[in-house]
Scaffold this motif. Sequence first.
Motif, PDB file in Angstrom:
ATOM      1  N   ALA A  37      42.965  42.596  58.702  1.00  0.00           N
ATOM      2  CA  ALA A  37      41.823  43.177  59.414  1.00  0.00           C
ATOM      3  C   ALA A  37      42.217  44.509  60.035  1.00  0.00           C
ATOM      4  O   ALA A  37      43.390  44.745  60.341  1.00  0.00           O
ATOM      5  CB  ALA A  37      41.317  42.221  60.490  1.00  0.00           C
ATOM      6  N   ASP A  54      40.892  38.903  62.569  1.00  0.00           N
ATOM      7  CA  ASP A  54      40.000  39.745  63.377  1.00  0.00           C
ATOM      8  C   ASP A  54      40.454  39.777  64.833  1.00  0.00           C
ATOM      9  O   ASP A  54      40.536  40.841  65.453  1.00  0.00           O
ATOM     10  CB  ASP A  54      38.556  39.242  63.291  1.00  0.00           C
ATOM     11  CG  ASP A  54      37.962  39.354  61.900  1.00  0.00           C
ATOM     12  OD1 ASP A  54      38.559  40.019  61.025  1.00  0.00           O
ATOM     13  OD2 ASP A  54      36.893  38.755  61.684  1.00  0.00           O
ATOM     14  N   ASP A  55      40.771  38.606  65.391  1.00  0.00           N
ATOM     15  CA  ASP A  55      41.216  38.523  66.779  1.00  0.00           C
ATOM     16  C   ASP A  55      42.532  39.269  66.990  1.00  0.00           C
ATOM     17  O   ASP A  55      42.714  39.975  67.987  1.00  0.00           O
ATOM     18  CB  ASP A  55      41.374  37.064  67.216  1.00  0.00           C
ATOM     19  CG  ASP A  55      40.047  36.325  67.331  1.00  0.00           C
ATOM     20  OD1 ASP A  55      38.976  36.978  67.333  1.00  0.00           O
ATOM     21  OD2 ASP A  55      40.078  35.077  67.402  1.00  0.00           O
ATOM     22  N   ASP A 105      37.644  43.419  57.289  1.00  0.00           N
ATOM     23  CA  ASP A 105      38.665  42.436  56.980  1.00  0.00           C
ATOM     24  C   ASP A 105      38.631  42.142  55.495  1.00  0.00           C
ATOM     25  O   ASP A 105      37.681  42.490  54.804  1.00  0.00           O
ATOM     26  CB  ASP A 105      38.538  41.161  57.819  1.00  0.00           C
ATOM     27  CG  ASP A 105      37.160  40.559  57.826  1.00  0.00           C
ATOM     28  OD1 ASP A 105      36.441  40.661  56.820  1.00  0.00           O
ATOM     29  OD2 ASP A 105      36.777  39.971  58.846  1.00  0.00           O
ATOM     30  N   SER A 147      40.908  47.112  63.212  1.00  0.00           N
ATOM     31  CA  SER A 147      40.086  47.245  64.410  1.00  0.00           C
ATOM     32  C   SER A 147      40.205  48.672  64.929  1.00  0.00           C
ATOM     33  O   SER A 147      41.272  49.283  64.843  1.00  0.00           O
ATOM     34  CB  SER A 147      40.584  46.254  65.482  1.00  0.00           C
ATOM     35  OG  SER A 147      39.805  46.358  66.648  1.00  0.00           O
ATOM     36  N   TRP A 174      44.678  36.747  55.277  1.00  0.00           N
ATOM     37  CA  TRP A 174      43.660  37.701  55.727  1.00  0.00           C
ATOM     38  C   TRP A 174      44.302  38.889  56.427  1.00  0.00           C
ATOM     39  O   TRP A 174      45.315  38.758  57.106  1.00  0.00           O
ATOM     40  CB  TRP A 174      42.703  37.014  56.700  1.00  0.00           C
ATOM     41  CG  TRP A 174      41.768  36.086  56.019  1.00  0.00           C
ATOM     42  CD1 TRP A 174      42.001  34.775  55.691  1.00  0.00           C
ATOM     43  CD2 TRP A 174      40.455  36.381  55.558  1.00  0.00           C
ATOM     44  NE1 TRP A 174      40.906  34.249  55.056  1.00  0.00           N
ATOM     45  CE2 TRP A 174      39.940  35.208  54.961  1.00  0.00           C
ATOM     46  CE3 TRP A 174      39.656  37.519  55.584  1.00  0.00           C
ATOM     47  CZ2 TRP A 174      38.669  35.148  54.415  1.00  0.00           C
ATOM     48  CZ3 TRP A 174      38.391  37.458  55.043  1.00  0.00           C
ATOM     49  CH2 TRP A 174      37.906  36.289  54.462  1.00  0.00           C
ATOM     50  N   ASN A 232      41.963  43.064  66.959  1.00  0.00           N
ATOM     51  CA  ASN A 232      41.363  43.505  68.221  1.00  0.00           C
ATOM     52  C   ASN A 232      42.394  43.517  69.344  1.00  0.00           C
ATOM     53  O   ASN A 232      42.441  44.454  70.140  1.00  0.00           O
ATOM     54  CB  ASN A 232      40.188  42.610  68.597  1.00  0.00           C
ATOM     55  CG  ASN A 232      38.983  42.836  67.730  1.00  0.00           C
ATOM     56  OD1 ASN A 232      38.837  43.878  67.112  1.00  0.00           O
ATOM     57  ND2 ASN A 232      38.112  41.849  67.656  1.00  0.00           N
ATOM     58  N   ASP A 269      37.019  46.722  68.261  1.00  0.00           N
ATOM     59  CA  ASP A 269      36.176  45.828  67.479  1.00  0.00           C
ATOM     60  C   ASP A 269      36.620  45.920  66.031  1.00  0.00           C
ATOM     61  O   ASP A 269      36.844  47.018  65.517  1.00  0.00           O
ATOM     62  CB  ASP A 269      34.712  46.256  67.629  1.00  0.00           C
ATOM     63  CG  ASP A 269      33.749  45.259  67.032  1.00  0.00           C
ATOM     64  OD1 ASP A 269      34.088  44.065  66.922  1.00  0.00           O
ATOM     65  OD2 ASP A 269      32.638  45.676  66.675  1.00  0.00           O
ATOM     66  N   TRP A 270      36.739  44.775  65.401  1.00  0.00           N
ATOM     67  CA  TRP A 270      37.148  44.799  63.992  1.00  0.00           C
ATOM     68  C   TRP A 270      36.063  45.480  63.178  1.00  0.00           C
ATOM     69  O   TRP A 270      34.896  45.291  63.388  1.00  0.00           O
ATOM     70  CB  TRP A 270      37.499  43.410  63.469  1.00  0.00           C
ATOM     71  CG  TRP A 270      36.339  42.487  63.300  1.00  0.00           C
ATOM     72  CD1 TRP A 270      35.845  41.620  64.227  1.00  0.00           C
ATOM     73  CD2 TRP A 270      35.512  42.332  62.157  1.00  0.00           C
ATOM     74  NE1 TRP A 270      34.766  40.944  63.743  1.00  0.00           N
ATOM     75  CE2 TRP A 270      34.531  41.373  62.461  1.00  0.00           C
ATOM     76  CE3 TRP A 270      35.481  42.924  60.901  1.00  0.00           C
ATOM     77  CZ2 TRP A 270      33.547  40.989  61.551  1.00  0.00           C
ATOM     78  CZ3 TRP A 270      34.499  42.536  60.010  1.00  0.00           C
ATOM     79  CH2 TRP A 270      33.564  41.574  60.338  1.00  0.00           C
ATOM     80  N   LYS A 271      36.492  46.273  62.250  1.00  0.00           N
ATOM     81  CA  LYS A 271      35.572  47.017  61.392  1.00  0.00           C
ATOM     82  C   LYS A 271      35.604  46.521  59.962  1.00  0.00           C
ATOM     83  O   LYS A 271      34.664  46.718  59.211  1.00  0.00           O
ATOM     84  CB  LYS A 271      35.922  48.514  61.401  1.00  0.00           C
ATOM     85  CG  LYS A 271      35.825  49.141  62.763  1.00  0.00           C
ATOM     86  CD  LYS A 271      34.415  49.056  63.305  1.00  0.00           C
ATOM     87  CE  LYS A 271      34.298  49.711  64.651  1.00  0.00           C
ATOM     88  NZ  LYS A 271      32.998  49.480  65.272  1.00  0.00           N
ATOM     89  N   GLN A 276      40.224  34.303  58.603  1.00  0.00           N
ATOM     90  CA  GLN A 276      39.505  35.528  58.910  1.00  0.00           C
ATOM     91  C   GLN A 276      39.430  35.736  60.419  1.00  0.00           C
ATOM     92  O   GLN A 276      39.685  36.832  60.918  1.00  0.00           O
ATOM     93  CB  GLN A 276      38.109  35.448  58.306  1.00  0.00           C
ATOM     94  CG  GLN A 276      37.237  36.642  58.583  1.00  0.00           C
ATOM     95  CD  GLN A 276      35.835  36.490  58.015  1.00  0.00           C
ATOM     96  OE1 GLN A 276      35.438  35.405  57.595  1.00  0.00           O
ATOM     97  NE2 GLN A 276      35.103  37.568  57.979  1.00  0.00           N
ATOM     98  N   GLN A 277      39.075  34.697  61.163  1.00  0.00           N
ATOM     99  CA  GLN A 277      38.933  34.814  62.616  1.00  0.00           C
ATOM    100  C   GLN A 277      40.253  35.191  63.283  1.00  0.00           C
ATOM    101  O   GLN A 277      40.286  36.038  64.174  1.00  0.00           O
ATOM    102  CB  GLN A 277      38.399  33.504  63.211  1.00  0.00           C
ATOM    103  CG  GLN A 277      38.034  33.625  64.679  1.00  0.00           C
ATOM    104  CD  GLN A 277      36.911  34.612  64.925  1.00  0.00           C
ATOM    105  OE1 GLN A 277      35.866  34.509  64.317  1.00  0.00           O
ATOM    106  NE2 GLN A 277      37.132  35.587  65.793  1.00  0.00           N
TER     107      GLN A 277
END
Length: 141
Positions: free
Chosen positions: A40, A63-64, A80, A42, A38, A67, A76-78, A59-60
Amino acid sequence: MLFSKSTRGSKLLTTAVLAIGLSALFAAPAQADSGGTWGAISIGNHGRAYAIVTGYPSQQEADDAANSKCGFTDCDWKLDWDSDRSDNLRCGAAAVTSDGHWGWAQGSTSDEAEQDAENDAGPGAGAQVSGCDTITRGPQN
């Protein structure tokens, strides 16, 4: 008591089986992670900071990480993406105009994602970050 002992046992068993089935159904994540990796993007600091990450197992986590790498409390993730997507949208990009309007998009290549992100942001936009399995534009992981 509303039902007999023998009826009560079968109703409890039916209720337990139903509860287990429903919990298994709703326990699955909203988007299951695939065998791919994945990435992402941000954006934060009122649009003045951004980050891209690639190569995360979920994914998480992607995203983390995006960020965290962005570095501001409002990051904030926009967007992914998953490198193993069946619809070929395996890359992501973000672009910004000179007046700070951001756009982001997925694509089958970094170039396609960048072009779509620039179109999403508006006239004069330039791609700031893009990547697929690896970062092709922007700060490295």
